[in-house]
Design a protein around this motif. Structure first.
Motif, mmCIF file in Angstrom:
data_model
loop_
_atom_site.group_PDB
_atom_site.id
_atom_site.type_symbol
_atom_site.label_atom_id
_atom_site.label_comp_id
_atom_site.label_asym_id
_atom_site.label_seq_id
_atom_site.Cartn_x
_atom_site.Cartn_y
_atom_site.Cartn_z
ATOM 1 N N GLY A 28 0.833 -1.198 0.000
ATOM 2 C CA GLY A 28 0.000 0.000 0.000
ATOM 3 C C GLY A 28 0.867 1.247 0.000
ATOM 4 N N ILE A 29 0.225 2.366 0.241
ATOM 5 C CA ILE A 29 0.886 3.665 0.291
ATOM 6 C C ILE A 29 0.556 4.315 1.630
ATOM 7 N N THR A 30 1.564 4.886 2.279
ATOM 8 C CA THR A 30 1.319 5.732 3.440
ATOM 9 C C THR A 30 1.756 7.147 3.092
ATOM 10 N N ALA A 31 1.093 8.109 3.686
ATOM 11 C CA ALA A 31 1.422 9.522 3.504
ATOM 12 C C ALA A 31 1.596 10.133 4.895
ATOM 13 N N CYS A 32 2.657 10.886 5.069
ATOM 14 C CA CYS A 32 3.006 11.420 6.386
ATOM 15 C C CYS A 32 2.066 12.553 6.815
ATOM 16 N N PRO A 33 1.335 12.373 7.913
ATOM 17 C CA PRO A 33 0.467 13.442 8.406
ATOM 18 C C PRO A 33 1.245 14.669 8.897
ATOM 19 N N GLY A 71 2.017 15.639 2.420
ATOM 20 C CA GLY A 71 2.765 14.644 3.177
ATOM 21 C C GLY A 71 3.666 13.849 2.254
ATOM 22 N N HIS A 72 4.922 13.650 2.662
ATOM 23 C CA HIS A 72 5.763 12.780 1.841
ATOM 24 C C HIS A 72 5.158 11.386 1.879
ATOM 25 N N MET A 73 5.288 10.685 0.769
ATOM 26 C CA MET A 73 4.617 9.392 0.628
ATOM 27 C C MET A 73 5.652 8.287 0.466
ATOM 28 N N GLN A 74 5.237 7.088 0.812
ATOM 29 C CA GLN A 74 6.096 5.935 0.649
ATOM 30 C C GLN A 74 5.266 4.686 0.379
ATOM 31 N N GLN A 113 -3.101 11.660 0.058
ATOM 32 C CA GLN A 113 -2.956 12.864 0.872
ATOM 33 C C GLN A 113 -4.200 13.145 1.717
ATOM 34 N N SER A 114 -5.360 12.822 1.204
ATOM 35 C CA SER A 114 -6.597 13.082 1.953
ATOM 36 C C SER A 114 -6.814 12.063 3.067
ATOM 37 N N ASN A 115 -5.974 11.027 3.118
ATOM 38 C CA ASN A 115 -6.104 9.964 4.118
ATOM 39 C C ASN A 115 -4.724 9.647 4.714
ATOM 40 N N ILE A 138 0.597 -8.235 13.421
ATOM 41 C CA ILE A 138 0.422 -7.235 12.368
ATOM 42 C C ILE A 138 1.708 -6.433 12.320
ATOM 43 N N GLU A 139 2.266 -6.294 11.133
ATOM 44 C CA GLU A 139 3.486 -5.502 10.980
ATOM 45 C C GLU A 139 3.390 -4.657 9.715
ATOM 46 N N VAL A 140 3.826 -3.418 9.820
ATOM 47 C CA VAL A 140 3.883 -2.514 8.668
ATOM 48 C C VAL A 140 5.300 -1.982 8.556
ATOM 49 N N ARG A 141 5.807 -2.009 7.335
ATOM 50 C CA ARG A 141 7.095 -1.379 7.036
ATOM 51 C C ARG A 141 6.832 -0.351 5.946
ATOM 52 N N SER A 142 7.059 0.920 6.269
ATOM 53 C CA SER A 142 6.995 1.994 5.282
ATOM 54 C C SER A 142 8.401 2.243 4.778
ATOM 55 N N PHE A 143 8.603 2.043 3.490
ATOM 56 C CA PHE A 143 9.909 2.237 2.872
ATOM 57 C C PHE A 143 10.071 3.737 2.636
ATOM 58 N N GLU A 144 10.667 4.404 3.606
ATOM 59 C CA GLU A 144 10.701 5.855 3.672
ATOM 60 C C GLU A 144 11.281 6.508 2.421
ATOM 61 N N SER A 145 10.689 7.624 2.053
ATOM 62 C CA SER A 145 11.112 8.338 0.848
ATOM 63 C C SER A 145 12.083 9.476 1.140
ATOM 64 N N ILE A 146 12.064 10.038 2.337
ATOM 65 C CA ILE A 146 12.978 11.151 2.634
ATOM 66 C C ILE A 146 13.893 10.866 3.815
ATOM 67 N N HIS A 147 13.685 9.767 4.491
ATOM 68 C CA HIS A 147 14.544 9.386 5.615
ATOM 69 C C HIS A 147 15.441 8.231 5.187
#
Length: 181
Positions: free
Chosen positions: A68-73, A82-85, A133-135, A156-165
Motif C-alpha cells: 500500500g501507500i502511506t502519507a506522512c500526516p 505529506g511525503h509518501m512511501q 494525501q486526503s487519508n 500485524i506488521e507494517v514497514r513503510s519504505f521511507e522516501s525522505i529518511h
C-alpha cells in the motif's frame, strides 16, 4: 509418500481442503504432520503472498502480505503535502474458519492511505496522490486500522519504505499466545 499424498489430494474446491486431506493421508504413516503452503494470490492488479499453515485438525494460520501507500500526516501539516512511501502490511491470523482471500485483501487495502495501481495514466496518478494525501497515515495508524478489522489477528506488521529518511518506519502489534499450530 508426500508426493503421492499431494497428487491424490489436489483437486479440492479450496486449498485448505486439499491441505487437510494431505495431512490425513501422511498422518497414517507419519503422525504429527503439519503442512505449509505458500501461494501468490492474484487480487486486482497485485499478487498477494499468502502462507497457510495447518494440521489435520484444529485452527489454520494464515499470513497475508499486501502493498500500500502511506502519507506522512506531520509533513502534510507543516507544508501542505505529506511525503509518501510504499508500505508493506503483513497480517497473521489464526482461525477455525476458512478465509475469503478477496475480502482479506480488500480490508487490508483499506488500512493504508491508498493502494498503488500498476497501470495509471498521468491524470490517474494525480488522483492517486490526492487520495493518499486526503487519508494521511503513519505506519502505526495502519497497524491500528488493521487490528480493528481483524479480530483473529496474532501479528500485524507494517514497514513503510521511507522516501525522505534513511531509515524505514516499522510498526507492529503481536498477540502473545501460543496458537497451537
Amino acid at each position: 509418500r508426500l508426493v503421492a499424498a499431494i497428487q491424490n489430494n489436489s483437486e479440492n474446491e479450496r486449498i485448505e481442503y486439499s491441505m487437510r486431506d494431505i495431512c490425513k493421508e501422511v498422518n497414517r504413516t507419519q503422525p504429527g504432520c503439519r503442512i505449509i503452503c505458500e501461494i501468490e494470490y492474484s487480487y486486482e492488479d497485485q499478487f498477494i503472498p499468502i502462507t497457510i499453515e495447518m494440521r489435520e485438525t484444529g485452527n489454520i494460520s494464515y499470513t497475508f502480505r499486501r502493498t500500500g501507500i502511506t502519507a506522512c500526516p506531520c509533513s502534510k501539516v507543516m507544508v501542505g503535502i505529506g511525503h509518501m512511501q510504499r508500505a508493506e502490511l503483513t497480517l497473521t491470523m489464526v482461525s477455525s474458519d476458512l478465509q475469503d482471500f478477496d475480502n482479506v485483501a480488500e480490508k487490508m487495502g483499506a488500512c493504508f492511505s491508498s493502494v498503488p495501481k500498476e497501470h495509471l495514466k498521468r491524470e490517474d496518478e494525480g488522483e492517486k496522490i490526492q487520495e493518499a494525501q486526503s487519508n494521511a497515515k503513519f505506519a502505526e495508524d495502519v497497524v491500528r486500522e488493521c487490528l480493528s478489522k481483524f479480530s483473529a489477528a496474532t501479528l500485524i506488521e507494517v514497514r513503510s519504505f521511507e522516501s525522505i529518511h534513511i531509515h524505514d518506519a516499522i510498526a507492529y502489534w503481536s498477540k502473545q499466545e501460543n496458537d497451537g499450530i
